[in-house]
Design an enzyme around this catalytic site. Structure first.
Site, PDB file in Angstrom:
ATOM      1  CB  SER A  44     -40.320  13.800  36.138  1.00 34.71           C
ATOM      2  OG  SER A  44     -39.885  15.089  35.856  1.00 34.71           O
ATOM      3  CD  GLU A  52     -12.151  31.522  12.540  1.00 32.74           C
ATOM      4  OE1 GLU A  52     -11.445  31.028  13.441  1.00 32.74           O
ATOM      5  OE2 GLU A  52     -12.061  31.192  11.346  1.00 32.74           O
ATOM      6  CG  ASP A  59     -28.434  24.009  44.498  1.00 32.17           C
ATOM      7  OD1 ASP A  59     -28.266  22.947  45.134  1.00 32.17           O
ATOM      8  OD2 ASP A  59     -27.794  24.285  43.469  1.00 32.17           O
ATOM      9  CG  HIS A  81     -23.980  22.536  44.830  1.00 30.81           C
ATOM     10  ND1 HIS A  81     -22.643  22.818  44.948  1.00 30.81           N
ATOM     11  CD2 HIS A  81     -24.610  23.744  44.756  1.00 30.81           C
ATOM     12  CE1 HIS A  81     -22.460  24.130  44.933  1.00 30.81           C
ATOM     13  NE2 HIS A  81     -23.638  24.716  44.823  1.00 30.81           N
ATOM     14  CB  SER A 100     -43.811  15.513  39.209  1.00 34.05           C
ATOM     15  OG  SER A 100     -42.684  15.420  38.367  1.00 34.05           O
ATOM     16  CD  GLU A 114     -22.021  26.766  39.524  1.00 35.61           C
ATOM     17  OE1 GLU A 114     -22.014  25.573  39.197  1.00 35.61           O
ATOM     18  OE2 GLU A 114     -22.785  27.189  40.415  1.00 35.61           O
ATOM     19  CD  GLN A 129     -25.937  15.703  38.621  1.00 36.44           C
ATOM     20  OE1 GLN A 129     -25.667  14.606  39.087  1.00 36.44           O
ATOM     21  NE2 GLN A 129     -25.193  16.275  37.709  1.00 36.44           N
TER      22      GLN A 129
HETATM   23  P1  NAD Z   1     -33.039  20.269  37.825  1.00 41.79           P
HETATM   24  O1  NAD Z   1     -33.461  21.675  37.773  1.00 41.79           O
HETATM   25  O2  NAD Z   1     -32.586  19.625  36.567  1.00 41.79           O
HETATM   26  O3  NAD Z   1     -34.120  19.271  38.389  1.00 41.79           O
HETATM   27  C1  NAD Z   1     -35.083  19.677  39.199  1.00 41.79           C
HETATM   28  C2  NAD Z   1     -36.062  18.540  39.480  1.00 41.79           C
HETATM   29  O4  NAD Z   1     -36.563  18.790  40.768  1.00 41.79           O
HETATM   30  C3  NAD Z   1     -37.235  18.557  38.532  1.00 41.79           C
HETATM   31  O5  NAD Z   1     -37.035  17.766  37.419  1.00 41.79           O
HETATM   32  C4  NAD Z   1     -38.328  18.039  39.434  1.00 41.79           C
HETATM   33  O6  NAD Z   1     -38.283  16.613  39.433  1.00 41.79           O
HETATM   34  C5  NAD Z   1     -37.919  18.514  40.809  1.00 41.79           C
HETATM   35  N1  NAD Z   1     -38.636  19.729  41.244  1.00 41.79           N
HETATM   36  C6  NAD Z   1     -38.695  20.934  40.621  1.00 41.79           C
HETATM   37  N2  NAD Z   1     -39.426  21.777  41.328  1.00 41.79           N
HETATM   38  C7  NAD Z   1     -39.825  21.111  42.434  1.00 41.79           C
HETATM   39  C8  NAD Z   1     -40.627  21.476  43.566  1.00 41.79           C
HETATM   40  N3  NAD Z   1     -41.169  22.702  43.705  1.00 41.79           N
HETATM   41  N4  NAD Z   1     -40.835  20.537  44.501  1.00 41.79           N
HETATM   42  C9  NAD Z   1     -40.317  19.324  44.384  1.00 41.79           C
HETATM   43  N5  NAD Z   1     -39.573  18.930  43.340  1.00 41.79           N
HETATM   44  C10 NAD Z   1     -39.333  19.818  42.390  1.00 41.79           C
HETATM   45  O7  NAD Z   1     -31.916  20.193  38.987  1.00 41.79           O
HETATM   46  P2  NAD Z   1     -30.407  19.764  38.822  1.00 41.79           P
HETATM   47  O8  NAD Z   1     -29.715  20.744  37.932  1.00 41.79           O
HETATM   48  O9  NAD Z   1     -30.339  18.313  38.541  1.00 41.79           O
HETATM   49  O10 NAD Z   1     -29.864  20.069  40.293  1.00 41.79           O
HETATM   50  C11 NAD Z   1     -30.108  19.196  41.375  1.00 41.79           C
HETATM   51  C12 NAD Z   1     -28.939  19.273  42.342  1.00 41.79           C
HETATM   52  O11 NAD Z   1     -27.770  18.748  41.717  1.00 41.79           O
HETATM   53  C13 NAD Z   1     -28.571  20.685  42.780  1.00 41.79           C
HETATM   54  O12 NAD Z   1     -28.133  20.618  44.114  1.00 41.79           O
HETATM   55  C14 NAD Z   1     -27.423  21.040  41.860  1.00 41.79           C
HETATM   56  O13 NAD Z   1     -26.556  22.035  42.381  1.00 41.79           O
HETATM   57  C15 NAD Z   1     -26.723  19.699  41.786  1.00 41.79           C
HETATM   58  N6  NAD Z   1     -25.847  19.512  40.626  1.00 41.79           N
HETATM   59  C16 NAD Z   1     -26.383  19.680  39.375  1.00 41.79           C
HETATM   60  C17 NAD Z   1     -25.603  19.425  38.262  1.00 41.79           C
HETATM   61  C18 NAD Z   1     -26.226  19.437  36.887  1.00 41.79           C
HETATM   62  O14 NAD Z   1     -25.657  18.820  36.004  1.00 41.79           O
HETATM   63  N7  NAD Z   1     -27.342  20.084  36.626  1.00 41.79           N
HETATM   64  C19 NAD Z   1     -24.253  19.042  38.410  1.00 41.79           C
HETATM   65  C20 NAD Z   1     -23.748  18.860  39.729  1.00 41.79           C
HETATM   66  C21 NAD Z   1     -24.569  19.096  40.809  1.00 41.79           C
HETATM   67 MG    MG Z   2     -22.848  23.953  40.354  1.00 38.76          MG
HETATM   68 MG    MG Z   3      -7.874  29.326  13.143  1.00 41.92          MG
END
Ligand code: NAD
Ligand code: MG
Ligand code: MG
Length: 330
Positions: free
Chosen positions: A54, A228, A84, A109, A52, A196, A29
């Site tokens: 990233s 299939e 989360d 979220h 990081s 989910e 995200q």
């Molecule tokens: P992710 O796991 O893809 O990203 C995590 C990022 O957080 C890492 O890339 C890094 O930049 C950072 N990070 C990781 N560990 C860390 C630490 N110890 N300290 C500081 N930064 C750190 O996360 P995500 O799936 O994008 O989820 C982020 C939020 O978005 C959550 O609340 C999730 O529920 C929500 N959300 C995600 C999606 C999705 O498509 N993945 C969809 C809707 C909502």
């Molecule tokens: Mg979710």
């Molecule tokens: Mg068929």
């Protein structure tokens, strides 16, 4: 319509353009929100851990990158997009000390706010802008001129303008191009977890796996079972997504449609529905959240065990082979 939906003309882009926004985290995200906001002309910065992986990637994409503390200090709107289970600690140590009255704390979220793992001070706005799709699709659709629908929610409206901020933020990430639904933190959190678990990820993977195993156990070639029960899933879902179940039914044969009505309720039966109710109850009473957090605190032991099991499953090996032999994935 039981819900309120907002579109482009309902949002005021100047609200979010008039604020300094920090996106904390650059994962699924995080990269999508940060890049979409940047392309929308919003003053955005990315807050990351020192060291990081990233950091360079975000800078090369044209974003300002700084420590989480500096980003939180500078920004008026702080969107927390780290996993989360890490949010409460990072919030406590690196974000809370930098919150000023009138700031906005934002989430994609509602987990930490709804279950009480984060309790912000009363003088900040607490909002949510939750794209209803994976981060990489949020970015892809924005660059293609469309957008993934968002839910927007307000848990705390200290300034009286929290809804305007939330809607304007949704405009910035491209959500209003498609449609933005007004909801509550409770609704988003519980529905997102239920969806989910029971349907999108839990239900789907188990359904595909069970179908595959049934055919393979009966002696059919895994490659055919894969086509299939797994490969064709996307095409059926695409038809439903674009034009409804009736259109999918129109496109498939009468034989398939008859089989759908005959077999579907046998597979998803009273027992499955009872399981869904139990899953929802455990989400509503917080016991799922507590169990998940306990496993996180145990170094994700249970999660990693399950991940290993599915990675080693024959369906994954078959899929890898199939995808390398056909052209659609190349
Ligand atoms: P992710 O796991 O893809 O990203 C995590 C990022 O957080 C890492 O890339 C890094 O930049 C950072 N990070 C990781 N560990 C860390 C630490 N110890 N300290 C500081 N930064 C750190 O996360 P995500 O799936 O994008 O989820 C982020 C939020 O978005 C959550 O609340 C999730 O529920 C929500 N959300 C995600 C999606 C999705 O498509 N993945 C969809 C809707 C909502
Ligand atoms: Mg979710
Ligand atoms: Mg068929």
């Amino acid at each position: 319509m039981a819900v309120t939906i907002y579109y482009e003309q309902d949002a005021n882009p100047e609200v979010i353009k008039g604020k300094k926004v920090a996106v904390i985290g650059y994962g699924s995200q995080g990269h999508a929100h940060a890049l979409n906001l940047l392309d929308s002309g919003v003053d955005v910065r990315v807050g990351l851990r020192e060291g990081s992986s990233s950091w360079k990637e975000a800078e090369e994409a044209g974003l300002k990158v700084m420590s989480i503390e500096d980003a939180a200090e500078e920004a008026d709107v702080i969107m927390i997009l780290i996993p989360d289970e890490l949010q409460a600690k990072v919030y406590e140590e690196q974000i809370a000390p930098h919150l000023k009255p009138g700031d906005t704390l934002a989430f994609a979220h509602g987990f930490n706010i709804h279950y009480g793992y984060i309790t912000p001070p009363e003088d900040v706005d607490v909002i949510m802008c939750a794209p209803k799709g994976p981060g990489h699709i949020v970015r892809r659709q924005y660059t293609q001129g469309s957008g993934v629908p968002d839910l927007i929610c307000v848990e705390q409206d200290a300034t009286g303008s929290a809804w305007d901020t939330a809607l304007s933020y949704a405009w910035g990430v491209g959500g209003t191009r498609s449609g933005v639904i007004k909801a509550t933190f409770k609704q988003e959190t519980e529905e997102d977890l239920f969806g989910e678990q029971a349907v999108l990820c839990g239900g789907l993977v188990e359904l595909v796996k069970a179908g595959f195993e049934t055919l393979v156990d009966a002696g059919y070639p895994p490659e055919l079972a894969y086509f299939e029960c797994y490969h064709e899933m996307k095409m059926i879902v695409d038809l439903m997504y674009e034009s409804g179940i009736h259109f999918m039914n129109y496109s498939i044969s009468n034989t398939a449609e008859y089989g759908e009505y005959y077999a579907g309720p046998k597979v998803i039966n009273d027992e499955s529905r009872k399981a869904m109710k139990e899953i929802l109850a455990r989400i509503q009473d917080g016991s799922f959240a507590a169990e998940f957090v306990a496993d996180c605190n145990n170094d994700h032991a249970w999660l990693l065990e399950q991940r290993e099991a599915i990675n080693d499953h024959e369906i994954e090996k078959t899929g890898e082979k199939i995808r390398s032999m056909f052209t659609w994935a190349k």
